[in-house]
Design a protein around this motif. Sequence first.
Motif, PDB file in Angstrom:
ATOM      1  N   GLY A 183      43.342  87.421  88.785  1.00  0.00           N
ATOM      2  CA  GLY A 183      44.156  86.228  88.583  1.00  0.00           C
ATOM      3  C   GLY A 183      44.847  86.230  87.232  1.00  0.00           C
ATOM      4  O   GLY A 183      46.039  85.910  87.121  1.00  0.00           O
ATOM      5  N   ILE A 184      44.098  86.635  86.195  1.00  0.00           N
ATOM      6  CA  ILE A 184      44.709  86.729  84.859  1.00  0.00           C
ATOM      7  C   ILE A 184      45.831  87.764  84.864  1.00  0.00           C
ATOM      8  O   ILE A 184      46.885  87.578  84.242  1.00  0.00           O
ATOM      9  CB  ILE A 184      43.621  87.068  83.818  1.00  0.00           C
ATOM     10  CG1 ILE A 184      42.671  85.890  83.671  1.00  0.00           C
ATOM     11  CG2 ILE A 184      44.242  87.397  82.467  1.00  0.00           C
ATOM     12  CD1 ILE A 184      41.477  86.178  82.797  1.00  0.00           C
TER      13      ILE A 184
ATOM     14  N   LEU B  95      47.725  88.568  87.389  1.00  0.00           N
ATOM     15  CA  LEU B  95      48.913  88.002  88.044  1.00  0.00           C
ATOM     16  C   LEU B  95      49.691  87.092  87.093  1.00  0.00           C
ATOM     17  O   LEU B  95      50.908  87.006  87.149  1.00  0.00           O
ATOM     18  CB  LEU B  95      48.498  87.212  89.292  1.00  0.00           C
ATOM     19  CG  LEU B  95      48.148  88.017  90.528  1.00  0.00           C
ATOM     20  CD1 LEU B  95      47.785  87.090  91.665  1.00  0.00           C
ATOM     21  CD2 LEU B  95      49.287  88.893  90.948  1.00  0.00           C
ATOM     22  N   PHE B  96      48.956  86.385  86.214  1.00  0.00           N
ATOM     23  CA  PHE B  96      49.625  85.562  85.209  1.00  0.00           C
ATOM     24  C   PHE B  96      50.290  86.421  84.138  1.00  0.00           C
ATOM     25  O   PHE B  96      51.376  86.127  83.667  1.00  0.00           O
ATOM     26  CB  PHE B  96      48.605  84.658  84.508  1.00  0.00           C
ATOM     27  CG  PHE B  96      48.611  83.266  85.027  1.00  0.00           C
ATOM     28  CD1 PHE B  96      49.686  82.437  84.773  1.00  0.00           C
ATOM     29  CD2 PHE B  96      47.564  82.795  85.770  1.00  0.00           C
ATOM     30  CE1 PHE B  96      49.707  81.159  85.258  1.00  0.00           C
ATOM     31  CE2 PHE B  96      47.567  81.517  86.265  1.00  0.00           C
ATOM     32  CZ  PHE B  96      48.639  80.692  86.008  1.00  0.00           C
TER      33      PHE B  96
ATOM     34  N   PHE C 244      40.599  80.272  91.524  1.00  0.00           N
ATOM     35  CA  PHE C 244      41.450  80.633  90.382  1.00  0.00           C
ATOM     36  C   PHE C 244      42.489  81.677  90.789  1.00  0.00           C
ATOM     37  O   PHE C 244      43.688  81.546  90.469  1.00  0.00           O
ATOM     38  CB  PHE C 244      40.576  81.159  89.244  1.00  0.00           C
ATOM     39  CG  PHE C 244      41.351  81.609  88.052  1.00  0.00           C
ATOM     40  CD1 PHE C 244      42.000  80.687  87.245  1.00  0.00           C
ATOM     41  CD2 PHE C 244      41.450  82.951  87.736  1.00  0.00           C
ATOM     42  CE1 PHE C 244      42.730  81.108  86.153  1.00  0.00           C
ATOM     43  CE2 PHE C 244      42.179  83.372  86.660  1.00  0.00           C
ATOM     44  CZ  PHE C 244      42.823  82.458  85.859  1.00  0.00           C
ATOM     45  N   ALA C 245      42.030  82.695  91.532  1.00  0.00           N
ATOM     46  CA  ALA C 245      42.971  83.717  92.013  1.00  0.00           C
ATOM     47  C   ALA C 245      43.998  83.099  92.948  1.00  0.00           C
ATOM     48  O   ALA C 245      45.176  83.482  92.940  1.00  0.00           O
ATOM     49  CB  ALA C 245      42.207  84.843  92.701  1.00  0.00           C
TER      50      ALA C 245
ATOM     51  N   CYS D 218      46.676  81.397  90.910  1.00  0.00           N
ATOM     52  CA  CYS D 218      47.613  82.396  90.381  1.00  0.00           C
ATOM     53  C   CYS D 218      48.539  82.896  91.482  1.00  0.00           C
ATOM     54  O   CYS D 218      49.719  83.177  91.239  1.00  0.00           O
ATOM     55  CB  CYS D 218      46.846  83.562  89.766  1.00  0.00           C
ATOM     56  SG  CYS D 218      45.787  83.065  88.431  1.00  0.00           S
ATOM     57  N   ALA D 219      48.007  83.004  92.705  1.00  0.00           N
ATOM     58  CA  ALA D 219      48.843  83.439  93.825  1.00  0.00           C
ATOM     59  C   ALA D 219      49.890  82.388  94.161  1.00  0.00           C
ATOM     60  O   ALA D 219      51.022  82.732  94.523  1.00  0.00           O
ATOM     61  CB  ALA D 219      47.966  83.730  95.034  1.00  0.00           C
TER      62      ALA D 219
ATOM     63  N   ARG E 183      51.290  80.442  91.988  1.00  0.00           N
ATOM     64  CA  ARG E 183      52.316  80.612  90.952  1.00  0.00           C
ATOM     65  C   ARG E 183      53.229  81.784  91.295  1.00  0.00           C
ATOM     66  O   ARG E 183      54.450  81.716  91.139  1.00  0.00           O
ATOM     67  CB  ARG E 183      51.643  80.853  89.605  1.00  0.00           C
ATOM     68  CG  ARG E 183      52.611  81.121  88.481  1.00  0.00           C
ATOM     69  CD  ARG E 183      51.874  81.365  87.194  1.00  0.00           C
ATOM     70  NE  ARG E 183      52.787  81.714  86.123  1.00  0.00           N
ATOM     71  CZ  ARG E 183      53.135  82.935  85.813  1.00  0.00           C
ATOM     72  NH1 ARG E 183      52.674  83.947  86.524  1.00  0.00           N
ATOM     73  NH2 ARG E 183      53.949  83.186  84.818  1.00  0.00           N
ATOM     74  N   LEU E 184      52.616  82.860  91.803  1.00  0.00           N
ATOM     75  CA  LEU E 184      53.403  84.027  92.189  1.00  0.00           C
ATOM     76  C   LEU E 184      54.311  83.697  93.370  1.00  0.00           C
ATOM     77  O   LEU E 184      55.437  84.196  93.457  1.00  0.00           O
ATOM     78  CB  LEU E 184      52.456  85.168  92.566  1.00  0.00           C
ATOM     79  CG  LEU E 184      53.044  86.550  92.744  1.00  0.00           C
ATOM     80  CD1 LEU E 184      53.562  87.037  91.413  1.00  0.00           C
ATOM     81  CD2 LEU E 184      52.002  87.492  93.271  1.00  0.00           C
TER      82      LEU E 184
END
Lengths: 160, 97
Positions: A83-84, A86-87, B25-26, B29-30, B32-33
Amino acid sequence: MIEEIFVFVYAIIVILFVGLNIRKGSFIVEPTKLLFLVIILSILATMVLYLRGVDLYLAIKSIAKIVAGGIMFAGTLPMILAGIGLFRFGDEFGPNIFYVRNHIVGVIDAVASLVMIFAGLLIFRLDLVAVGFFFFVLIPFCGNALANAYYYSYQRRLRE
Amino acid sequence: MTDILALAELTFFWGAFTFMIATAFAGLCAIRLALKGEAVTSLMGVSALTTAAGVSLYLIQILFEIEFARDTAIALLVLGAVGTIIFARLFRMEEGK
């Protein structure tokens, strides 16, 4: 109270071990040896519990469930780091950053499916294993199809 | 006798709960992607989001015995992967071919 302390220490040990592996970039202990070690330790713990008067089925079930919890703790750190990642890798790195993101998404998919398979095996849930295995088979096709689509669409845009 | 079973249940619960938090959390982030970038990047983000949501729902079913979560999770995991492949093939094709 002692159970909570055990869970906390167990989680810290597993997550630190996974973190050290990621930090080193390779396996500290070879996976085959690690698997063998975990199996031996599980059998020893089961035997100790059985000799102390615990029912054999209950002992096997408990140890398998503790190992399944450890597998989930082990999957936590790669998931957060993905996740980090991807950011971290934004558009400022150029058009080829797509392939990096594709790899990171592949890490998320692989960790999720492997956790489903192994945890399902250890808690005797074959539906979880089946779905995880089906998903595990489909991951490379997804990644390949996405990379292929991006490559051809990018080439098309360059031509235009 | 029940101590070891309680210990195993507690370990599994916290392991699954921690993994669910990491998966969430992942998934964020996905999202956001998926909301920025072009079409293929969005497709990749949605694919990762379906994975995260599916695994979280499956763990919810295991932990809290909510049966419909399993069906939703299976649908998300299978259709997410298959739909990603199909839409990627569509994006790959040029117009008119």
